[in-house]
Design a protein around this motif. Structure first.
Motif, PDB file in Angstrom:
ATOM      1  N   PHE A  37       0.858  -1.175   0.000  1.00 23.09           N
ATOM      2  CA  PHE A  37       0.000   0.000   0.000  1.00 23.09           C
ATOM      3  C   PHE A  37       0.896   1.227   0.000  1.00 23.09           C
ATOM      4  O   PHE A  37       2.092   1.127   0.274  1.00 23.09           O
ATOM      5  CB  PHE A  37      -0.886   0.030   1.257  1.00 23.09           C
ATOM      6  N   GLN A  39       0.819   5.707   0.908  1.00 26.77           N
ATOM      7  CA  GLN A  39       0.079   6.868   1.396  1.00 26.77           C
ATOM      8  C   GLN A  39       0.873   8.123   1.094  1.00 26.77           C
ATOM      9  O   GLN A  39       1.980   8.299   1.618  1.00 26.77           O
ATOM     10  CB  GLN A  39      -0.208   6.763   2.887  1.00 26.77           C
ATOM     11  N   LYS A  43      -3.247  12.391   1.745  1.00 25.51           N
ATOM     12  CA  LYS A  43      -4.168  11.481   1.048  1.00 25.51           C
ATOM     13  C   LYS A  43      -4.400  10.221   1.863  1.00 25.51           C
ATOM     14  O   LYS A  43      -3.650   9.894   2.780  1.00 25.51           O
ATOM     15  CB  LYS A  43      -3.610  11.123  -0.325  1.00 25.51           C
ATOM     16  N   GLU A  44      -5.457   9.514   1.484  1.00 30.53           N
ATOM     17  CA  GLU A  44      -5.756   8.239   2.121  1.00 30.53           C
ATOM     18  C   GLU A  44      -4.738   7.188   1.663  1.00 30.53           C
ATOM     19  O   GLU A  44      -4.183   7.264   0.565  1.00 30.53           O
ATOM     20  CB  GLU A  44      -7.161   7.780   1.705  1.00 30.53           C
ATOM     21  N   ARG A  45      -4.546   6.195   2.512  1.00 32.80           N
ATOM     22  CA  ARG A  45      -3.710   5.075   2.103  1.00 32.80           C
ATOM     23  C   ARG A  45      -4.424   4.311   0.993  1.00 32.80           C
ATOM     24  O   ARG A  45      -5.635   4.093   1.062  1.00 32.80           O
ATOM     25  CB  ARG A  45      -3.446   4.153   3.293  1.00 32.80           C
ATOM     26  N   GLU A  46      -3.660   3.894  -0.025  1.00 30.50           N
ATOM     27  CA  GLU A  46      -4.271   3.210  -1.155  1.00 30.50           C
ATOM     28  C   GLU A  46      -3.554   1.899  -1.448  1.00 30.50           C
ATOM     29  O   GLU A  46      -2.349   1.765  -1.252  1.00 30.50           O
ATOM     30  CB  GLU A  46      -4.262   4.094  -2.405  1.00 30.50           C
ATOM     31  N   VAL A  61      -3.449  -2.391  -9.013  1.00 27.71           N
ATOM     32  CA  VAL A  61      -4.381  -1.404  -9.559  1.00 27.71           C
ATOM     33  C   VAL A  61      -4.045  -1.179 -11.028  1.00 27.71           C
ATOM     34  O   VAL A  61      -2.882  -1.212 -11.431  1.00 27.71           O
ATOM     35  CB  VAL A  61      -4.313  -0.082  -8.766  1.00 27.71           C
ATOM     36  N   TYR A 105      -7.820  -6.293   0.521  1.00 32.08           N
ATOM     37  CA  TYR A 105      -7.713  -4.996   1.178  1.00 32.08           C
ATOM     38  C   TYR A 105      -7.728  -5.110   2.704  1.00 32.08           C
ATOM     39  O   TYR A 105      -7.709  -4.099   3.399  1.00 32.08           O
ATOM     40  CB  TYR A 105      -8.858  -4.091   0.715  1.00 32.08           C
TER      41      TYR A 105
END
Length: 120
Positions: A37, A39, A43-46, A61, A105
């Motif tokens: 992941f 971050q 921003k949000e962690r993605e 992704v 996730y």
């Protein structure tokens, strides 16, 4: 308990490459789904990518496919993230995670993160 330690981050120019490593200790590494992941500031962690227990299946992704590749070496208890053609927008703290699966996730254990900074 699983302990995860990331390494390999740093400062790189746009277009360059980095390979992140995540060394695991504790419970049997090969039992876990492993993920990466990131971050970015503010921003949000993605989710970036994940790899199955055996390494036979990988997930990432769509926007990063072709540039980022996840792999693992169960003999070394290590998961990798090869990042090529880096862009300034890839700048973030990158985290590895371990989970029992199958949710890509949802993870039980997290590393402390490694900073990746891409300069333009």
């Amino acid at each position: 308990q699983v302990k995860l330690v990331e390494s390999g981050g740093g400062l790189v120019q746009a277009g360059g490459s980095l390979r992140l490593s995540c060394a695991a200790s504790g419970r049997t590494f090969s039992n876990y789904l492993m993920g990466w992941f990131r971050q970015a500031p503010g921003k949000e962690r993605e989710f970036v990518a994940a790899i199955s227990w055996s390494g036979s299946s990988t997930y990432s992704v769509d926007s990063l496919k072709g540039r980022f590749t996840i792999s693992r070496d169960n003999a070394k208890n290590t998961v990798y993230l090869q990042m090529n053609s880096l862009k300034p927008e890839d700048t973030a703290v990158y985290y590895c995670a371990a989970g029992g699966g199958p949710d890509l996730y949802d993870y039980d254990y997290w590393g402390q993160g490694t900073q990746v900074t891409v300069s333009s």
